[in-house]
Design a protein around this motif. Sequence first.
Motif, PDB file in Angstrom:
ATOM      1  N   THR A  24       0.815  -1.371  -0.146  1.00 17.50           N
ATOM      2  CA  THR A  24       0.049  -0.304  -0.493  1.00 17.50           C
ATOM      3  C   THR A  24       0.982   1.459  -0.280  1.00 17.50           C
ATOM      4  N   ARG A  25       0.084   2.132  -0.009  1.00 17.01           N
ATOM      5  CA  ARG A  25       1.560   3.548  -0.291  1.00 17.01           C
ATOM      6  C   ARG A  25       0.396   4.424   0.046  1.00 17.01           C
ATOM      7  N   ASN A  26       1.127   5.763   0.931  1.00 16.71           N
ATOM      8  CA  ASN A  26       0.736   6.987   0.867  1.00 16.71           C
ATOM      9  C   ASN A  26       0.987   8.121  -0.320  1.00 16.71           C
ATOM     10  N   PRO A  27       1.050   9.137  -0.362  1.00 16.72           N
ATOM     11  CA  PRO A  27       2.140   9.919  -1.059  1.00 16.72           C
ATOM     12  C   PRO A  27       3.400   9.849  -1.281  1.00 16.72           C
ATOM     13  N   ARG A  28       3.869   9.894  -0.008  1.00 15.37           N
ATOM     14  CA  ARG A  28       5.530   9.283  -0.528  1.00 15.37           C
ATOM     15  C   ARG A  28       6.038   8.534  -0.299  1.00 15.37           C
ATOM     16  N   LEU A  29       5.521   7.587   0.505  1.00 15.28           N
ATOM     17  CA  LEU A  29       5.548   6.483   0.992  1.00 15.28           C
ATOM     18  C   LEU A  29       5.218   4.918   1.012  1.00 15.28           C
ATOM     19  N   ILE A  30       5.674   3.547   0.403  1.00 15.08           N
ATOM     20  CA  ILE A  30       5.769   2.861  -0.205  1.00 15.08           C
ATOM     21  C   ILE A  30       5.103   2.066   1.089  1.00 15.08           C
ATOM     22  N   PHE A  31       4.388   1.213   1.395  1.00 13.63           N
ATOM     23  CA  PHE A  31       4.838  -0.803   2.752  1.00 13.63           C
ATOM     24  C   PHE A  31       4.235  -1.425   1.850  1.00 13.63           C
ATOM     25  N   GLU A  32       5.055  -2.203   2.180  1.00 12.64           N
ATOM     26  CA  GLU A  32       4.509  -3.991   2.029  1.00 12.64           C
ATOM     27  C   GLU A  32       5.336  -4.935   2.368  1.00 12.64           C
ATOM     28  N   PRO A  33       5.069  -5.979   2.943  1.00  9.79           N
ATOM     29  CA  PRO A  33       5.309  -6.897   3.643  1.00  9.79           C
ATOM     30  C   PRO A  33       6.672  -6.895   3.248  1.00  9.79           C
ATOM     31  N   LEU A  34       7.065  -7.374   4.724  1.00  7.68           N
ATOM     32  CA  LEU A  34       8.540  -7.705   4.586  1.00  7.68           C
ATOM     33  C   LEU A  34       8.922  -8.781   3.873  1.00  7.68           C
ATOM     34  N   ARG A  35      10.274  -9.593   3.139  1.00 11.19           N
ATOM     35  CA  ARG A  35      10.216 -10.737   3.010  1.00 11.19           C
ATOM     36  C   ARG A  35      11.996 -10.029   2.704  1.00 11.19           C
ATOM     37  N   THR A  36      12.039 -11.939   2.956  1.00 10.25           N
ATOM     38  CA  THR A  36      13.344 -12.926   3.239  1.00 10.25           C
ATOM     39  C   THR A  36      14.698 -11.980   2.162  1.00 10.25           C
ATOM     40  N   ASP A  37      13.993 -11.969   0.382  1.00  7.63           N
ATOM     41  CA  ASP A  37      14.499 -11.178  -0.447  1.00  7.63           C
ATOM     42  C   ASP A  37      15.462 -10.106  -0.287  1.00  7.63           C
ATOM     43  N   HIS A  38      13.714  -9.408   0.636  1.00  6.96           N
ATOM     44  CA  HIS A  38      14.334  -8.479   1.140  1.00  6.96           C
ATOM     45  C   HIS A  38      16.021  -7.506   1.641  1.00  6.96           C
ATOM     46  N   LEU A  39      16.291  -8.816   2.552  1.00  6.94           N
ATOM     47  CA  LEU A  39      17.088  -8.391   3.487  1.00  6.94           C
ATOM     48  C   LEU A  39      18.286  -8.083   3.150  1.00  6.94           C
ATOM     49  N   ASP A  40      18.979  -8.504   2.570  1.00 10.45           N
ATOM     50  CA  ASP A  40      20.434  -7.817   2.389  1.00 10.45           C
ATOM     51  C   ASP A  40      20.271  -5.910   1.437  1.00 10.45           C
ATOM     52  N   ALA A  41      19.672  -6.693   0.857  1.00 11.49           N
ATOM     53  CA  ALA A  41      19.047  -4.880   0.098  1.00 11.49           C
ATOM     54  C   ALA A  41      18.713  -3.788   1.950  1.00 11.49           C
ATOM     55  N   LEU A  42      18.073  -4.342   2.449  1.00 14.95           N
ATOM     56  CA  LEU A  42      17.503  -3.522   3.887  1.00 14.95           C
ATOM     57  C   LEU A  42      18.572  -3.790   4.233  1.00 14.95           C
ATOM     58  N   ALA A  43      19.981  -4.016   4.590  1.00 12.38           N
ATOM     59  CA  ALA A  43      21.200  -4.294   5.474  1.00 12.38           C
ATOM     60  C   ALA A  43      21.869  -3.200   4.694  1.00 12.38           C
ATOM     61  N   LEU A  44      21.404  -2.871   3.786  1.00 14.85           N
ATOM     62  CA  LEU A  44      22.509  -1.906   4.010  1.00 14.85           C
ATOM     63  C   LEU A  44      22.434  -0.739   4.372  1.00 14.85           C
ATOM     64  N   GLU A  45      21.048  -0.304   4.817  1.00 11.36           N
ATOM     65  CA  GLU A  45      20.624   0.571   5.400  1.00 11.36           C
ATOM     66  C   GLU A  45      20.523   0.477   6.935  1.00 11.36           C
ATOM     67  N   LEU A  46      20.478  -0.506   7.298  1.00 18.38           N
ATOM     68  CA  LEU A  46      20.084  -0.152   8.739  1.00 18.38           C
ATOM     69  C   LEU A  46      21.281  -1.618   9.604  1.00 18.38           C
TER      70      LEU A  46
END
Length: 173
Positions: A4-26
């Motif tokens: 889902t989204r609002n004007p600035r953000l997209i929210f999606e269920p977290l998936r395991t294929d997100h984790l490597d890229a998310l690690a770069l941020e967190l």
Amino acid sequence: MQSTRNPRLIFEPLRTDHLDALALELLRPEVLEYIEDDLPSLEDFRLGLSRAIAGPPPSRSDESWLNFLVRHAGTNQMLGRLEATVHDGIAEVAFLFGARHWGKGYATEGLAWLQSEVRHRWGVSGFWATTVPANLRCQALLVRSGYVEVTAPFPTLLSYGPGDLVFSSEMRT
């Protein structure tokens, strides 16, 4: 659940294929300063979030573990994540965003979206969050979002640790 989204953000269920890229941020000392004593390895980061994505074990079937990725709507860049643990008629919430994205209102918008999502899908109106006393940034965000610091008694909170500050928000329907 789909994104889902609002004007600035997209929210999606977290998936395991997100984790490597998310690690770069967190996976950075400034982001995890109040959460981890030592920066976890990439493998431990993946393992911890993979377990969260899988949900509670059978012995805790009365809980729902909700984990969402937050992206910037204009660039599709990963900004951070949101989570809620729904149990005993309440939701414990948490947020973690990359340091490059602090001070832009993303976490505040994300927390508002998360509360609305949990309220509509799970019928929860009582929201709780915990943080360590030194995490002033987290406390300020919670207060801006309508949370108030409370002292005991409070419900059993799965995220509570001795010495934590406890915050609560009641959403009205």
